[in-house]
Design an enzyme around this catalytic site. Sequence first.
Site, PDB file in Angstrom:
ATOM      1  CG  LEU A   1       9.222 -17.657  -3.791  1.00  0.00           C
ATOM      2  CD1 LEU A   1       8.686 -17.639  -2.357  1.00  0.00           C
ATOM      3  CD2 LEU A   1      10.013 -16.368  -4.020  1.00  0.00           C
TER       4      LEU A   1
ATOM      5  NE  ARG B   1      -8.194   0.506   5.477  1.00  0.00           N
ATOM      6  CZ  ARG B   1      -7.740   1.752   5.485  1.00  0.00           C
ATOM      7  NH1 ARG B   1      -7.968   2.522   6.535  1.00  0.00           N
ATOM      8  NH2 ARG B   1      -7.060   2.232   4.473  1.00  0.00           N
TER       9      ARG B   1
ATOM     10  NE  ARG C   1      -7.268   2.097  -6.366  1.00  0.00           N
ATOM     11  CZ  ARG C   1      -6.135   2.179  -5.724  1.00  0.00           C
ATOM     12  NH1 ARG C   1      -5.019   2.437  -6.383  1.00  0.00           N
ATOM     13  NH2 ARG C   1      -6.065   2.009  -4.423  1.00  0.00           N
TER      14      ARG C   1
ATOM     15  CB  SER D   1      -8.787  -5.313  -3.828  1.00  0.00           C
ATOM     16  OG  SER D   1      -9.266  -4.017  -4.098  1.00  0.00           O
TER      17      SER D   1
ATOM     18  N   GLY E   1       0.172   5.449  -4.432  1.00  0.00           N
ATOM     19  CA  GLY E   1      -0.417   6.736  -4.816  1.00  0.00           C
ATOM     20  C   GLY E   1       0.161   7.870  -3.975  1.00  0.00           C
ATOM     21  NE  ARG E   2      -1.508   6.567   1.143  1.00  0.00           N
ATOM     22  CZ  ARG E   2      -1.553   5.594   2.041  1.00  0.00           C
ATOM     23  NH1 ARG E   2      -1.284   5.849   3.306  1.00  0.00           N
ATOM     24  NH2 ARG E   2      -1.871   4.368   1.678  1.00  0.00           N
TER      25      ARG E   2
ATOM     26  CG  HIS F   1       0.302   1.896  -9.476  1.00  0.00           C
ATOM     27  ND1 HIS F   1       0.019   1.581  -8.162  1.00  0.00           N
ATOM     28  CD2 HIS F   1      -0.768   2.594  -9.919  1.00  0.00           C
ATOM     29  CE1 HIS F   1      -1.168   2.062  -7.840  1.00  0.00           C
ATOM     30  NE2 HIS F   1      -1.664   2.686  -8.888  1.00  0.00           N
TER      31      HIS F   1
ATOM     32  CD  GLU G   1     -13.388  -4.764  -2.348  1.00  0.00           C
ATOM     33  OE1 GLU G   1     -12.207  -5.168  -2.450  1.00  0.00           O
ATOM     34  OE2 GLU G   1     -14.335  -5.520  -2.030  1.00  0.00           O
TER      35      GLU G   1
ATOM     36  CG  ASP H   1      -2.064   0.941   1.127  1.00  0.00           C
ATOM     37  OD1 ASP H   1      -2.280   1.494   0.032  1.00  0.00           O
ATOM     38  OD2 ASP H   1      -2.745   1.151   2.143  1.00  0.00           O
TER      39      ASP H   1
HETATM   40  C1  FPP Z   1      -1.701   0.188  -3.438  1.00  0.00           C
HETATM   41  O1  FPP Z   1      -1.290   1.524  -3.495  1.00  0.00           O
HETATM   42  C2  FPP Z   1      -1.196  -0.557  -4.567  1.00  0.00           C
HETATM   43  C3  FPP Z   1      -1.947  -1.130  -5.554  1.00  0.00           C
HETATM   44  C4  FPP Z   1      -3.423  -1.030  -5.612  1.00  0.00           C
HETATM   45  C5  FPP Z   1      -1.334  -1.840  -6.665  1.00  0.00           C
HETATM   46  C6  FPP Z   1      -0.129  -2.685  -6.347  1.00  0.00           C
HETATM   47  C7  FPP Z   1       0.573  -2.910  -7.610  1.00  0.00           C
HETATM   48  C8  FPP Z   1       1.920  -2.909  -7.771  1.00  0.00           C
HETATM   49  C9  FPP Z   1       2.871  -2.817  -6.666  1.00  0.00           C
HETATM   50  C10 FPP Z   1       2.440  -2.938  -9.152  1.00  0.00           C
HETATM   51  C11 FPP Z   1       2.941  -4.155  -9.755  1.00  0.00           C
HETATM   52  C12 FPP Z   1       2.548  -5.456  -9.207  1.00  0.00           C
HETATM   53  C13 FPP Z   1       2.919  -6.612  -9.749  1.00  0.00           C
HETATM   54  C14 FPP Z   1       2.551  -7.875  -9.092  1.00  0.00           C
HETATM   55  C15 FPP Z   1       3.705  -6.666 -10.984  1.00  0.00           C
HETATM   56  P1  FPP Z   1      -2.409   2.629  -3.642  1.00  0.00           P
HETATM   57  O2  FPP Z   1      -2.522   2.973  -5.075  1.00  0.00           O
HETATM   58  O3  FPP Z   1      -3.661   2.179  -2.976  1.00  0.00           O
HETATM   59  O4  FPP Z   1      -1.737   3.813  -2.844  1.00  0.00           O
HETATM   60  P2  FPP Z   1      -2.464   4.963  -1.990  1.00  0.00           P
HETATM   61  O5  FPP Z   1      -3.202   4.262  -0.872  1.00  0.00           O
HETATM   62  O6  FPP Z   1      -1.308   5.762  -1.491  1.00  0.00           O
HETATM   63  O7  FPP Z   1      -3.347   5.703  -2.934  1.00  0.00           O
END
Ligand code: FPP
Length: 256
Positions: A136, A199, A76, A70, A28-29, A42, A72, A25
């Site tokens: 793995l 969470r 987006r 997810s 975005g931030r 990302h 949910e 997580d």
């Molecule tokens: C949460 O950050 C992250 C995601 C919803 C996407 C996770 C995806 C990756 C790490 C990219 C690549 C993954 C693979 C397996 C190749 P957020 O966008 O919710 O951040 P925020 O809460 O700060 O807005």
Amino acid sequence: MRSNINLKELIDPAKLPQHVAIIMDGNGRWAKKQGLSRIYGHQKGADAVRNVTEACAELSIPYLTLYAFSTENWNRPKEEIDALMNLLVETINKELPTLQKNNIKLNAIGNLRQLPEHAYQKLLQTIESTQYNTHLTLTIALSYSSHWEITEMVRSIAHKIKFGEILPENIDQKLIEQNLNTYPIPFPDLLIRTSGEHRISNFLLYQLAYTELYFTETLWPDYSKDDFYKAIIDYQKRERRFGKISEQIQSNQNEK
Ligand code: FPP
């Protein structure tokens, strides 16, 4: 400030978690803080995926499960969803030789049929071509939520009853677990969530019953191998009682 302590050397190889799950997580931030687009966050997040996968392989932790998208997350903006799906395909393409070289098996859980066709096909091909790797198992949760998984499990058991394969009185914990999307992967020993949120967010709700939880303020794109080692060291200091009392756990250990 970077410390000179070699964190990896502080890890006890005899007390490693067998399965680590991560809620990645804060992409975005992280991007917002740098004045960049969420999509760039990302992309940097994909580098952190590489860091933890390598760290797990080096420590010989046999199972790693990452929450990448997810149920949910389909809500987006479309351009962010498209970018995430393209990033998934690009990352798989780029990392396939590394997966093979390091004997890593790719696996996926979630409602994969909802993925765009090109991402679905790429994922399936890579799962198939790495299926005999044994060092793995890297499971990516995509279009996944526990509420979806539990609904599917109930539907699947209901079908078996309808077609006379089992009786309602045959339903037990084992049958439930065999009908979860994660089967036959063991339940996680350690769950890590980054970015300061405390969470579970609809992730592995059934499987996390006795999992140790670890939260860190670090945003996912900044997550390094050292951050991962810190989580493992913290995990190794904990006493896991699984509902028993401390003395029972200690006498079991003395018997070994
Ligand atoms: C949460 O950050 C992250 C995601 C919803 C996407 C996770 C995806 C990756 C790490 C990219 C690549 C993954 C693979 C397996 C190749 P957020 O966008 O919710 O951040 P925020 O809460 O700060 O807005």
